[in-house]
Design a protein around this motif. Structure first.
Motif, PDB file in Angstrom:
ATOM      1  N   GLU A 102       0.980  -0.694   0.261  1.00 45.85           N
ATOM      2  CA  GLU A 102       0.129  -0.247  -0.085  1.00 45.85           C
ATOM      3  C   GLU A 102       1.089   1.345   0.118  1.00 45.85           C
ATOM      4  OE1 GLU A 102      -3.989   0.675  -0.084  1.00 45.85           O
ATOM      5  OE2 GLU A 102      -3.116  -0.954  -0.928  1.00 45.85           O
ATOM      6  N   ASP A 103       1.681   1.247  -0.118  1.00 47.05           N
ATOM      7  CA  ASP A 103       3.499   2.808  -0.384  1.00 47.05           C
ATOM      8  C   ASP A 103       3.673   2.485  -0.943  1.00 47.05           C
ATOM      9  OD1 ASP A 103       2.698   2.224   2.920  1.00 47.05           O
ATOM     10  OD2 ASP A 103       4.735   0.685   3.754  1.00 47.05           O
ATOM     11  N   ILE A 104       3.220   2.488  -2.099  1.00 45.71           N
ATOM     12  CA  ILE A 104       3.576   2.683  -2.867  1.00 45.71           C
ATOM     13  C   ILE A 104       2.560   1.886  -4.357  1.00 45.71           C
ATOM     14  CG2 ILE A 104       6.105   1.718  -3.095  1.00 45.71           C
ATOM     15  CD1 ILE A 104       5.951  -0.906  -5.215  1.00 45.71           C
ATOM     16  N   TRP A 105       2.800   2.756  -5.784  1.00 46.73           N
ATOM     17  CA  TRP A 105       2.106   1.721  -7.178  1.00 46.73           C
ATOM     18  C   TRP A 105       2.428   0.503  -7.321  1.00 46.73           C
ATOM     19  CZ3 TRP A 105       2.070   0.094 -11.826  1.00 46.73           C
ATOM     20  CH2 TRP A 105       0.749   0.565 -12.508  1.00 46.73           C
ATOM     21  N   VAL A 106       1.183   0.279  -7.491  1.00 44.26           N
ATOM     22  CA  VAL A 106       0.763  -1.668  -7.625  1.00 44.26           C
ATOM     23  C   VAL A 106       0.010  -1.529  -8.477  1.00 44.26           C
ATOM     24  CG1 VAL A 106       2.175  -2.010  -5.330  1.00 44.26           C
ATOM     25  CG2 VAL A 106      -0.825  -2.475  -5.702  1.00 44.26           C
ATOM     26  N   PRO A 107       0.073  -1.906  -9.472  1.00 48.76           N
ATOM     27  CA  PRO A 107      -1.321  -2.956 -10.719  1.00 48.76           C
ATOM     28  C   PRO A 107      -2.461  -3.387  -9.988  1.00 48.76           C
ATOM     29  CG  PRO A 107       0.495  -4.155 -11.290  1.00 48.76           C
ATOM     30  CD  PRO A 107       0.965  -3.376 -10.004  1.00 48.76           C
ATOM     31  N   LYS A 108      -3.380  -2.622  -9.601  1.00 46.15           N
ATOM     32  CA  LYS A 108      -4.664  -3.380  -8.818  1.00 46.15           C
ATOM     33  C   LYS A 108      -5.549  -4.146  -9.468  1.00 46.15           C
ATOM     34  CE  LYS A 108      -4.586   0.185  -4.637  1.00 46.15           C
ATOM     35  NZ  LYS A 108      -3.422   0.653  -5.771  1.00 46.15           N
ATOM     36  N   PHE A 109      -5.392  -5.492 -10.116  1.00 48.01           N
ATOM     37  CA  PHE A 109      -6.020  -6.453 -10.162  1.00 48.01           C
ATOM     38  C   PHE A 109      -6.893  -7.058  -9.814  1.00 48.01           C
ATOM     39  CE2 PHE A 109      -1.873  -6.863 -12.860  1.00 48.01           C
ATOM     40  CZ  PHE A 109      -1.973  -7.258 -13.774  1.00 48.01           C
ATOM     41  N   VAL A 110      -8.293  -6.592 -10.341  1.00 51.03           N
ATOM     42  CA  VAL A 110      -8.922  -7.524  -9.952  1.00 51.03           C
ATOM     43  C   VAL A 110      -9.881  -8.394 -11.205  1.00 51.03           C
ATOM     44  CG1 VAL A 110     -10.012  -5.540  -8.620  1.00 51.03           C
ATOM     45  CG2 VAL A 110     -10.873  -5.816 -11.157  1.00 51.03           C
ATOM     46  N   ASN A 111     -10.546  -9.368 -10.216  1.00 52.07           N
ATOM     47  CA  ASN A 111     -11.591 -10.667 -10.861  1.00 52.07           C
ATOM     48  C   ASN A 111     -12.344 -10.435 -12.256  1.00 52.07           C
ATOM     49  OD1 ASN A 111     -12.025 -13.457 -11.798  1.00 52.07           O
ATOM     50  ND2 ASN A 111     -11.956 -14.434  -9.607  1.00 52.07           N
TER      51      ASN A 111
END
Length: 402
Positions: A102-111
């Motif tokens: 949660e501290d950096i940008w990450v790709p938030k994949f969802v189903n």
């Protein structure tokens, strides 16, 4: 021994970073960092994300619920220039570190096809690995569940193919470009499933007409049939042919009708068990085993009807004359066989005077009893129903294995 390590460290000039230097690195990297903005100094160039999937186990596949659940871990790697640093400024040995998801940008994949609630890939307190070059590696393990409509046409010899779909909401292919590290799953940690054998896996990326990319995790699997053959098909086949013995039971026992009904109920129980395991929908097809059991039920009902009719023949009074049709039927299917067997048992060099209750065949004076009609009817029934059961099983297995 410890003094030798110190001596070698001083001699070779080994450098090591401290917790203070790593803390300072985190402060410098995250100070002013906006995790809501994607990486990329040139905003016209998409961020390349290298993706993969490691399958640990196939936890569940439910045909009736249309659900597949797998345990595994995604692997994502990308470059974030804002998280690059010079190791010389931090002890000259700090080449990698860990930060929270949660501290950096990450790709938030969802189903895209969830079975239950919609949720993203990864938990808040999972760690990402940062390299001094700005490379971020993220490997979120989880239980991944999706919908999967089962094709149970050839149950229990069926093969299933399911896909889990994932995408990043809010980002188009102009913003993020997903690349597959491998066209298949990594199976190094895979543990075999007791009911299903995974025959093939596929990891593909598809760009939709709406210009966003979707990850397709495809699993092809074949059902392990040993349990079903020993615990389902063989008992059904054996019960079917046990029903035929109802025509060999003596009528005097009075157990014919009860025997046939009991076996028919056993077949009905197996039909109920199979229906509980299969989906209620009729598409794409209903299981062929359901049709086979339905035919078995029809044949079983026919046997009960035949038993009732045969008992009426046996219990009719001999004072009632047998109609000419039934006399011909009895001559053809019972008395003819009796006379042939009787003639074959006589030796040619013996002269034996045979006194039979049944006159010679072809005589108009033959006195046929209702008991003879019942025996002829039993012979016809056991032959007819035996051929019906054999044909039903042969047709089923030919269709299954073709």
């Amino acid at each position: 021994m410890l003094w030798k390590v110190w001596f070698l460290s001083l001699l070779l000039g080994v450098e090591c970073y401290t917790i203070a230097q790593e803390t300072l690195l985190h402060q410098d990297l995250l100070n002013g960092y906006n995790r809501r903005i994607r990486p990329g100094a040139d905003r016209t160039t998409p961020v390349n994300i290298l993706a993969s999937f490691t399958l640990v186990t196939l936890k569940e596949f439910s045909e009736s619920d249309g659900k597949i659940a797998v345990v595994g871990a995604f692997g994502f790697s990308w470059i974030d220039e804002r998280l690059a640093w010079n190791p010389v400024s931090y002890g000259n040995d700090l080449y990698s570190t860990k930060v929270y998801f949660e501290d950096i940008w990450v790709p938030k994949f969802v189903n895209l096809n969830p079975y239950d609630n919609l949720k993203r890939v990864g938990l808040d307190e999972m760690d990402c690995v940062l390299q001094d070059s700005g490379r971020v590696d993220f490997y979120p393990p989880d239980l991944y569940e999706s919908t999967c409509d089962a094709d149970v046409t050839y149950y229990p010899f069926d093969k299933q193919k399911c896909s889990l779909l994932y995408y990043i909401p809010g980002y188009y292919s102009d913003d993020i470009n997903i690349l597959a590290e491998s066209s298949k799953f990594h199976m190094d940690l895979y543990e075999k499933n007791g009911l299903w054998e995974v025959t093939e896996t596929s990891f593909t990326i598809e760009t939709t007409a709406k210009n966003f990319q979707v990850i397709h995790l495809t699993i092809s699997m074949t059902r392990r049939t040993t349990y079903y053959i020993a615990g389902l098909l063989l008992p059904i086949v054996l019960m079917n042919f046990i029903q035929l013995f109802v025509f060999l039971l003596p009528v005097e026992s009075g157990e014919r009708l009860g025997f046939s009904i009991t076996v028919l109920l056993a077949v009905a129980v197996f039909l109920t068990i199979i229906q509980d395991k299969l989906p209620e929908a009729s598409e794409p097809n209903v299981s062929l085993l359901t049709y086979k059991l339905l035919v078995d039920m029809i044949i079983g009902c026919g046997m009960i009807l035949a038993v009732v009719i045969g008992m009426r023949f046996y219990h009719r009074s001999d004072d009632i004359r047998v109609p000419w049709i039934l006399r011909g039927f009895t001559r053809c299917f019972y008395l003819c066989c009796t006379q042939v067997n009787l003639k074959q048992s006589i030796k040619p060099d013996e002269v034996v005077e045979i006194k039979s209750e049944k006159p010679i065949m072809g005589s108009d004076e033959i006195h046929i009893k209702w008991n003879d009609v019942g025996k002829a009817f039993d012979r016809v029934c056991i032959t007819f129903f035996f051929l019906s059961l054999v044909l039903n099983n042969i047709v089923y297995f030919i269709i299954i294995f073709s």
